[in-house]
Design a protein around this motif. Sequence first.
Motif, PDB file in Angstrom:
ATOM      1  N   MET A   1       0.785  -1.176  -0.201  1.00 47.22           N
ATOM      2  CA  MET A   1       0.099   0.056  -0.160  1.00 47.22           C
ATOM      3  C   MET A   1       1.025   1.308  -0.145  1.00 47.22           C
ATOM      4  O   MET A   1       0.539   2.092  -0.725  1.00 47.22           O
ATOM      5  CB  MET A   1      -0.872  -0.164   1.157  1.00 47.22           C
ATOM      6  N   PHE A   2       1.956   1.200   0.815  1.00 51.58           N
ATOM      7  CA  PHE A   2       2.915   2.408   0.877  1.00 51.58           C
ATOM      8  C   PHE A   2       4.186   2.035   0.352  1.00 51.58           C
ATOM      9  O   PHE A   2       4.719   0.836   0.613  1.00 51.58           O
ATOM     10  CB  PHE A   2       2.944   2.803   2.327  1.00 51.58           C
ATOM     11  N   ASP A   3       4.682   2.863  -0.568  1.00 48.02           N
ATOM     12  CA  ASP A   3       5.900   2.548  -1.153  1.00 48.02           C
ATOM     13  C   ASP A   3       7.136   2.322  -0.147  1.00 48.02           C
ATOM     14  O   ASP A   3       8.002   1.563  -0.370  1.00 48.02           O
ATOM     15  CB  ASP A   3       6.315   3.668  -2.231  1.00 48.02           C
ATOM     16  N   PHE A   4       7.063   3.080   0.794  1.00 47.42           N
ATOM     17  CA  PHE A   4       8.270   2.956   1.909  1.00 47.42           C
ATOM     18  C   PHE A   4       8.345   1.699   2.412  1.00 47.42           C
ATOM     19  O   PHE A   4       9.313   1.435   3.116  1.00 47.42           O
ATOM     20  CB  PHE A   4       8.202   4.237   2.723  1.00 47.42           C
ATOM     21  N   ASN A   5       7.040   0.672   2.366  1.00 46.95           N
ATOM     22  CA  ASN A   5       7.124  -0.431   3.181  1.00 46.95           C
ATOM     23  C   ASN A   5       8.216  -1.327   2.403  1.00 46.95           C
ATOM     24  O   ASN A   5       8.814  -2.093   3.178  1.00 46.95           O
ATOM     25  CB  ASN A   5       5.784  -1.087   2.999  1.00 46.95           C
ATOM     26  N   VAL A   6       8.744  -1.065   1.127  1.00 44.45           N
ATOM     27  CA  VAL A   6       9.719  -1.649   0.608  1.00 44.45           C
ATOM     28  C   VAL A   6      10.923  -1.594   1.406  1.00 44.45           C
ATOM     29  O   VAL A   6      11.769  -2.341   1.630  1.00 44.45           O
ATOM     30  CB  VAL A   6      10.064  -1.511  -1.036  1.00 44.45           C
ATOM     31  N   VAL A   7      11.275  -0.166   1.586  1.00 44.07           N
ATOM     32  CA  VAL A   7      12.501   0.375   2.400  1.00 44.07           C
ATOM     33  C   VAL A   7      12.485  -0.343   3.796  1.00 44.07           C
ATOM     34  O   VAL A   7      13.367  -1.096   4.188  1.00 44.07           O
ATOM     35  CB  VAL A   7      12.427   1.767   2.536  1.00 44.07           C
ATOM     36  N   ILE A   8      11.426  -0.298   4.435  1.00 45.98           N
ATOM     37  CA  ILE A   8      11.193  -0.988   6.020  1.00 45.98           C
ATOM     38  C   ILE A   8      11.594  -2.456   5.758  1.00 45.98           C
ATOM     39  O   ILE A   8      12.304  -3.040   6.506  1.00 45.98           O
ATOM     40  CB  ILE A   8       9.796  -0.878   6.468  1.00 45.98           C
TER      41      ILE A   8
ATOM     42  N   ASP B   1      19.133   5.760   9.671  1.00 47.87           N
ATOM     43  CA  ASP B   1      19.314   7.030   8.602  1.00 47.87           C
ATOM     44  C   ASP B   1      18.192   6.964   7.853  1.00 47.87           C
ATOM     45  O   ASP B   1      17.505   8.096   7.544  1.00 47.87           O
ATOM     46  CB  ASP B   1      20.561   7.128   8.094  1.00 47.87           C
ATOM     47  N   LEU B   2      17.831   5.910   7.327  1.00 54.35           N
ATOM     48  CA  LEU B   2      16.794   5.855   6.185  1.00 54.35           C
ATOM     49  C   LEU B   2      15.353   6.056   7.024  1.00 54.35           C
ATOM     50  O   LEU B   2      14.537   6.862   6.402  1.00 54.35           O
ATOM     51  CB  LEU B   2      16.619   4.359   5.471  1.00 54.35           C
ATOM     52  N   VAL B   3      15.179   5.485   8.253  1.00 50.50           N
ATOM     53  CA  VAL B   3      14.212   5.682   8.985  1.00 50.50           C
ATOM     54  C   VAL B   3      13.924   7.232   9.245  1.00 50.50           C
ATOM     55  O   VAL B   3      12.646   7.769   9.188  1.00 50.50           O
ATOM     56  CB  VAL B   3      14.285   5.091  10.278  1.00 50.50           C
ATOM     57  N   LYS B   4      15.076   8.023   9.566  1.00 53.73           N
ATOM     58  CA  LYS B   4      15.020   9.428   9.692  1.00 53.73           C
ATOM     59  C   LYS B   4      14.599  10.252   8.577  1.00 53.73           C
ATOM     60  O   LYS B   4      13.611  11.182   8.731  1.00 53.73           O
ATOM     61  CB  LYS B   4      16.299   9.981  10.145  1.00 53.73           C
ATOM     62  N   GLN B   5      15.094   9.598   7.469  1.00 53.49           N
ATOM     63  CA  GLN B   5      14.582  10.473   6.114  1.00 53.49           C
ATOM     64  C   GLN B   5      13.268  10.109   5.948  1.00 53.49           C
ATOM     65  O   GLN B   5      12.534  11.111   5.452  1.00 53.49           O
ATOM     66  CB  GLN B   5      15.432   9.603   4.780  1.00 53.49           C
ATOM     67  N   LEU B   6      12.798   9.157   6.147  1.00 49.93           N
ATOM     68  CA  LEU B   6      11.187   8.540   6.029  1.00 49.93           C
ATOM     69  C   LEU B   6      10.529   9.670   6.804  1.00 49.93           C
ATOM     70  O   LEU B   6       9.385  10.181   6.563  1.00 49.93           O
ATOM     71  CB  LEU B   6      10.868   7.266   6.221  1.00 49.93           C
ATOM     72  N   ARG B   7      10.889   9.833   8.093  1.00 55.33           N
ATOM     73  CA  ARG B   7      10.238  10.648   9.156  1.00 55.33           C
ATOM     74  C   ARG B   7      10.200  12.152   8.703  1.00 55.33           C
ATOM     75  O   ARG B   7       9.057  12.681   8.448  1.00 55.33           O
ATOM     76  CB  ARG B   7      10.722  10.621  10.296  1.00 55.33           C
ATOM     77  N   ASN B   8      11.021  12.329   7.997  1.00 53.11           N
ATOM     78  CA  ASN B   8      11.103  13.858   7.406  1.00 53.11           C
ATOM     79  C   ASN B   8      10.320  14.092   6.240  1.00 53.11           C
ATOM     80  O   ASN B   8       9.692  15.056   6.098  1.00 53.11           O
ATOM     81  CB  ASN B   8      12.623  14.470   7.000  1.00 53.11           C
ATOM     82  N   SER B   9      10.162  12.829   5.390  1.00 53.50           N
ATOM     83  CA  SER B   9       9.325  13.122   4.236  1.00 53.50           C
ATOM     84  C   SER B   9       7.721  13.221   4.755  1.00 53.50           C
ATOM     85  O   SER B   9       7.031  13.695   4.154  1.00 53.50           O
ATOM     86  CB  SER B   9       9.529  11.876   3.499  1.00 53.50           C
ATOM     87  N   ILE B  10       7.493  12.293   5.803  1.00 55.01           N
ATOM     88  CA  ILE B  10       6.128  12.201   6.416  1.00 55.01           C
ATOM     89  C   ILE B  10       5.816  13.552   7.064  1.00 55.01           C
ATOM     90  O   ILE B  10       4.940  14.056   6.575  1.00 55.01           O
ATOM     91  CB  ILE B  10       6.045  10.973   7.270  1.00 55.01           C
ATOM     92  N   ILE B  11       6.689  14.163   7.737  1.00 55.37           N
ATOM     93  CA  ILE B  11       6.520  15.437   8.278  1.00 55.37           C
ATOM     94  C   ILE B  11       6.082  16.665   7.443  1.00 55.37           C
ATOM     95  O   ILE B  11       5.466  17.499   7.304  1.00 55.37           O
ATOM     96  CB  ILE B  11       7.663  15.704   9.137  1.00 55.37           C
ATOM     97  N   ALA B  12       7.245  16.361   6.053  1.00 52.55           N
ATOM     98  CA  ALA B  12       6.968  17.627   5.109  1.00 52.55           C
ATOM     99  C   ALA B  12       5.736  17.269   4.563  1.00 52.55           C
ATOM    100  O   ALA B  12       4.872  18.408   3.876  1.00 52.55           O
ATOM    101  CB  ALA B  12       8.135  17.218   4.028  1.00 52.55           C
ATOM    102  N   SER B  13       5.178  16.053   4.243  1.00 52.06           N
ATOM    103  CA  SER B  13       4.051  15.820   3.572  1.00 52.06           C
ATOM    104  C   SER B  13       2.786  16.216   4.454  1.00 52.06           C
ATOM    105  O   SER B  13       1.797  16.879   4.039  1.00 52.06           O
ATOM    106  CB  SER B  13       3.656  14.348   2.888  1.00 52.06           C
TER     107      SER B  13
END
Length: 80
Positions: free
Chosen positions: A1-8, A21-33
């Motif tokens: 359902m969510f593209d970032f699940n592939v990363v996780i 670091d990738l988790v941090k980037q994901l968090r920043n992306s969600i916050i920006a959205s």
Amino acid sequence: MFDFNVVITNLNKIEKEKALDLVKQLRNSIIASAESNEKYAAEYADIPLVGKTIFEQQRLLYRALLEWLDTFERQYKESE
């Protein structure tokens, strides 16, 4: 359902520091959205209810994703 699940689902294949670091980037992306969503909701505050409710849905989704990510990150840090 969510593209970032592939990363996780593949974080266990890289070094833990890089994974966090990738988790941090994901968090920043969600916050920006979430911030963009809030901006648009304010900018288009005079739209009909059917549009406003989508902004609210997205706000709740971003909040839920951030809570989920916090829990995941805490558990990931404690693993292995």
